[in-house]
Design an enzyme around this catalytic site. Structure first.
Site, mmCIF file in Angstrom:
data_model
loop_
_atom_site.group_PDB
_atom_site.id
_atom_site.type_symbol
_atom_site.label_atom_id
_atom_site.label_comp_id
_atom_site.label_asym_id
_atom_site.label_seq_id
_atom_site.Cartn_x
_atom_site.Cartn_y
_atom_site.Cartn_z
ATOM 1 N N VAL A 1 94.967 54.339 45.742
ATOM 2 C CA VAL A 1 95.188 53.426 46.872
ATOM 3 C C VAL A 1 94.125 52.340 46.836
ATOM 4 O O VAL A 1 92.935 52.640 46.723
ATOM 5 C CB VAL A 1 95.097 54.193 48.211
ATOM 6 C CG1 VAL A 1 95.413 53.261 49.376
ATOM 7 C CG2 VAL A 1 96.026 55.405 48.209
ATOM 8 N N GLY B 1 95.369 44.972 42.737
ATOM 9 C CA GLY B 1 95.915 46.295 42.451
ATOM 10 C C GLY B 1 94.910 47.215 41.821
ATOM 11 O O GLY B 1 93.796 46.822 41.496
ATOM 12 N N ASN B 2 95.335 48.451 41.717
ATOM 13 C CA ASN B 2 94.552 49.482 41.044
ATOM 14 C C ASN B 2 95.289 49.852 39.770
ATOM 15 O O ASN B 2 96.493 50.015 39.779
ATOM 16 C CB ASN B 2 94.487 50.737 41.918
ATOM 17 C CG ASN B 2 93.279 50.757 42.806
ATOM 18 O OD1 ASN B 2 92.325 50.033 42.594
ATOM 19 N ND2 ASN B 2 93.324 51.599 43.808
ATOM 20 N N ARG B 3 94.571 50.023 38.697
ATOM 21 C CA ARG B 3 95.189 50.519 37.476
ATOM 22 C C ARG B 3 95.510 51.986 37.659
ATOM 23 O O ARG B 3 94.633 52.782 37.956
ATOM 24 C CB ARG B 3 94.193 50.448 36.333
ATOM 25 C CG ARG B 3 94.200 49.174 35.579
ATOM 26 C CD ARG B 3 93.182 49.292 34.459
ATOM 27 N NE ARG B 3 92.455 48.038 34.318
ATOM 28 C CZ ARG B 3 92.960 46.980 33.710
ATOM 29 N NH1 ARG B 3 94.156 47.019 33.177
ATOM 30 N NH2 ARG B 3 92.258 45.873 33.626
#
Ligand code: C5P
Length: 227
Positions: free
Chosen positions: A98, A29-31
């Protein structure tokens, strides 16, 4: 009081970070808190727009009042939701973080700890949703992107921002200068607003709602006259 200059307009905002599943319990994931995207949605609604907020993973934020919220998980789900939502929209703002890559395979069952080597992690590249939305945009639709940029050796995050604006093909790009521990340390919610028509506006440090207002000012100035 806020202007009601977005009355009769439909806008779409993406927010949060995508999560790319590895198995039923793990993800890449991305923070991203999603706060800037939520502020954009809230302010647009306050200015009279009909708003769809496509939200990937975010901090625990309350749904903005009078906004349609569509929840997604992965980049591919975000892409599908955006494709649906942007039909007939006057403006689109891609504030979501994204993930650039996703695992090639999504294991149906939890990946087990083995005695030997860890399993290989094979990744594939996600589509650039902003570029796709620009490519498929309807006449008059205003498309806005975000970019977190560090400076280059010439010390100019705007240089990267301008190149990204050209590459993505969007009408407006919000450039947040992100620090390298030296000259470019600025608050997250400050930066510049670059326009494809050459405009360059500094966004002074302030709340995310204030930055959202500056973005909608620039969008409103580029909307076609109402039919
Ligand atoms: O290339 P970069 O990730 O810096 O670009 C950021 C902008 O592009 C943001 O507006 C983000 O929402 C969008 N983006 C996208 N699809 C991707 C990666 C970024 O729409 N796969």
């Amino acid at each position: 009081a806020l202007p009601h200059d977005l009355a009769g307009r439909r806008v779409v905002v993406s927010a949060g970070g995508t999560r790319e599943a590895l198995d039923p319990v793990r993800y890449l994931g991305n923070r991203s808190s999603g706060r800037q995207g939520y502020a954009l949605a809230r302010v647009a609604a306050q200015r009279g727009a009909r708003v769809t907020l496509v939200a990937a993973h975010t901090a625990d934020l309350g749904d903005p009042a009078s906004v349609e919220v569509v929840r997604v998980g992965s980049a591919l789900q975000l892409r599908d939701a955006m494709r649906d939502a942007v039909r007939g929209a006057d403006a689109v703002v891609m504030a979501a973080a994204v993930a650039d890559f996703r695992p090639v395979a999504h294991a149906a069952n939890k990946i087990k700890k083995g005695a030997a080597d860890p399993p290989p992690l094979a990744l594939t590249t996600n589509p650039d949703i902003l570029v796709e939305l620009v490519g498929a945009r309807e006449p008059g639709q205003v498309v806005v992107g975000f970019a977190a940029e560090t400076g280059d050796e010439s010390g100019d995050p705007l240089h990267h921002g301008r190149a990204k604006l050209d590459r993505k093909g969007c009408d407006l790009l919000v450039v947040n200068a992100v620090g390298d521990g030296r000259a470019f340390e600025v608050a997250d919610n400050a930066g510049w607003l670059l326009a494809a028509d050459g405009g360059e506006t500094e966004l002074p440090s302030g709340s995310k709602a204030l930055l959202a207002s500056r973005v909608w000012d620039a969008v409103a100035a580029r909307l076609r006259p109402r039919a």
